[in-house]
Design a protein around this motif. Structure first.
Motif, PDB file in Angstrom:
ATOM      1  N   HIS A  49      15.427  -6.044  59.332  1.00 19.64           N
ATOM      2  CA  HIS A  49      14.761  -7.337  59.135  1.00 19.64           C
ATOM      3  C   HIS A  49      14.500  -7.573  57.650  1.00 19.64           C
ATOM      4  O   HIS A  49      14.615  -8.704  57.161  1.00 19.64           O
ATOM      5  CB  HIS A  49      13.450  -7.353  59.911  1.00 19.64           C
ATOM      6  CG  HIS A  49      12.708  -8.645  59.831  1.00 19.64           C
ATOM      7  ND1 HIS A  49      13.242  -9.847  60.237  1.00 19.64           N
ATOM      8  CD2 HIS A  49      11.463  -8.932  59.374  1.00 19.64           C
ATOM      9  CE1 HIS A  49      12.367 -10.815  60.046  1.00 19.64           C
ATOM     10  NE2 HIS A  49      11.279 -10.284  59.514  1.00 19.64           N
ATOM     11  N   GLN A  70      15.573 -10.847  55.394  1.00 16.65           N
ATOM     12  CA  GLN A  70      14.564 -11.700  54.772  1.00 16.65           C
ATOM     13  C   GLN A  70      14.705 -11.745  53.254  1.00 16.65           C
ATOM     14  O   GLN A  70      14.526 -12.809  52.644  1.00 16.65           O
ATOM     15  CB  GLN A  70      13.159 -11.205  55.153  1.00 16.65           C
ATOM     16  CG  GLN A  70      12.801 -11.423  56.617  1.00 16.65           C
ATOM     17  CD  GLN A  70      12.960 -12.878  57.032  1.00 16.65           C
ATOM     18  OE1 GLN A  70      13.695 -13.189  57.982  1.00 16.65           O
ATOM     19  NE2 GLN A  70      12.304 -13.776  56.340  1.00 16.65           N
ATOM     20  N   LYS A  84      17.649 -14.016  52.422  1.00 19.88           N
ATOM     21  CA  LYS A  84      17.298 -15.426  52.650  1.00 19.88           C
ATOM     22  C   LYS A  84      16.361 -15.948  51.557  1.00 19.88           C
ATOM     23  O   LYS A  84      16.529 -17.064  51.054  1.00 19.88           O
ATOM     24  CB  LYS A  84      16.623 -15.580  54.017  1.00 19.88           C
ATOM     25  CG  LYS A  84      17.560 -15.497  55.209  1.00 19.88           C
ATOM     26  CD  LYS A  84      16.789 -15.726  56.496  1.00 19.88           C
ATOM     27  CE  LYS A  84      17.710 -15.690  57.715  1.00 19.88           C
ATOM     28  NZ  LYS A  84      16.933 -15.879  58.977  1.00 19.88           N
ATOM     29  N   SER A  85      15.378 -15.140  51.201  1.00 21.97           N
ATOM     30  CA  SER A  85      14.419 -15.565  50.189  1.00 21.97           C
ATOM     31  C   SER A  85      15.087 -15.704  48.822  1.00 21.97           C
ATOM     32  O   SER A  85      14.772 -16.627  48.061  1.00 21.97           O
ATOM     33  CB  SER A  85      13.272 -14.542  50.114  1.00 21.97           C
ATOM     34  OG  SER A  85      12.267 -14.964  49.235  1.00 21.97           O
ATOM     35  N   ASP A 106       8.710 -12.092  52.822  1.00 31.25           N
ATOM     36  CA  ASP A 106       8.265 -12.591  54.122  1.00 31.25           C
ATOM     37  C   ASP A 106       6.853 -12.066  54.373  1.00 31.25           C
ATOM     38  O   ASP A 106       6.414 -11.108  53.722  1.00 31.25           O
ATOM     39  CB  ASP A 106       9.208 -12.124  55.230  1.00 31.25           C
ATOM     40  CG  ASP A 106       8.908 -12.781  56.575  1.00 31.25           C
ATOM     41  OD1 ASP A 106       8.929 -14.028  56.627  1.00 31.25           O
ATOM     42  OD2 ASP A 106       8.642 -12.066  57.550  1.00 31.25           O
ATOM     43  N   TYR A 166       5.949 -10.781  57.294  1.00 36.11           N
ATOM     44  CA  TYR A 166       6.135  -9.651  58.203  1.00 36.11           C
ATOM     45  C   TYR A 166       4.971  -9.488  59.195  1.00 36.11           C
ATOM     46  O   TYR A 166       4.293  -8.453  59.206  1.00 36.11           O
ATOM     47  CB  TYR A 166       6.339  -8.363  57.408  1.00 36.11           C
ATOM     48  CG  TYR A 166       7.511  -8.407  56.491  1.00 36.11           C
ATOM     49  CD1 TYR A 166       8.810  -8.383  56.982  1.00 36.11           C
ATOM     50  CD2 TYR A 166       7.341  -8.490  55.106  1.00 36.11           C
ATOM     51  CE1 TYR A 166       9.910  -8.433  56.126  1.00 36.11           C
ATOM     52  CE2 TYR A 166       8.432  -8.547  54.245  1.00 36.11           C
ATOM     53  CZ  TYR A 166       9.712  -8.517  54.764  1.00 36.11           C
ATOM     54  OH  TYR A 166      10.795  -8.571  53.916  1.00 36.11           O
TER      55      TYR A 166
END
Length: 239
Positions: A133, A137, A140-141, A64, A66
């Motif tokens: 977080h 992430q 998800k990635s 991400d 960020y």
């Protein structure tokens, strides 16, 4: 004393610029040398000679952008710098060292350039990441990469992604339905723990090769090699 303080602020800002210059190559590109990439490719090929499973190591710079981490980092650098500069500059001009407008003006002048550089400088962000977080992430990635790289398209539904996100020092293993129906996630968690430890010890090449060997041995028990099996996917992906 004032000259030393100004020099200190200049050093901080210059360090940010130098950090960005060092990031011209992405973290993923710097993570493994060409020789190490070749070793990992050979490790994948050796493992896949024992199984019909498809093993795909994937190294990405980050999962991400960020932006919040960049915001917090920039503020943490610019607020003390602006306060210090306000005292130094305010003493030399008529508005005084405690003028709020002077502080705000200096904050704007330092924050915006800092945010621009920090947003593009991955290593600085690491120290301001929210770990909750980060976990979300990276997962998800990894899931997005699993589908974008076609690991769900193997003939026996036995593709497995070894996903490494360098900035966060996180590893994620995702397997297709054929593997998940036979092998527990706790098995993969042990591989993840060992690989993560190796990466934190800066021994990433050997740790990745060992992880690939372990994955190959596990898959061999459930998906032994069959004559005529084809290599359907990439042996290493660097992004």
């Amino acid at each position: 004393m004032e000259e030393e303080a100004l020099a200190g602020v200049a050093v901080v800002l210059a360090a940010v610029v130098r950090q960005e210059d060092g990031d011209m190559k992405s973290l993923a590109e710097l993570f493994l040398t060409k020789e190490e990439q070749d070793k990992i490719t050979l490790a994948v090929q050796a493992a896949e000679k024992r199984t019909t499973g498809e093993i795909v190591p994937m190294v990405v710079t980050k999962s991400d952008e960020y932006p919040l981490a960049a915001l917090v980092c920039s503020a943490s650098l610019s607020i003390p710098s602006s306060l210090l500069l306000s005292v130094i500059i305010g003493q030399r001009i008529w508005i005084g060292p405690e003028n709020m407008w002077l502080f705000l003006a200096l904050f704007s002048l330092t924050f915006l350039p800092l945010y621009f550089w920090v947003h593009r400088t991955d290593r600085l962000k690491y120290y301001f990441l929210n770990q909750g977080h980060v976990e979300t992430q990276v997962s998800k990635s990894a899931l997005a990469a699993f589908y974008s790289q076609g690991l769900y398209k193997t003939a026996a539904d036995n593709g497995i992604l070894l996903y490494i996100s360098v900035l966060e020092k996180k590893v994620w293993i995702l397997a297709d339905s054929g593997i998940n129906s036979r092998i527990s996630q706790t098995i993969w968690d042990k591989v993840v723990d060992q690989l993560t430890y190796g990466i934190k010890q800066k021994n990433q090449c050997q740790a990745i090769c060992s992880a690939i060997q372990s994955i190959g041995e596990i898959l061999q028990e459930h998906f032994p090699y069959e004559k005529g099996d084809k290599d359907e996917l990439h042996n290493l992906i660097i992004e």
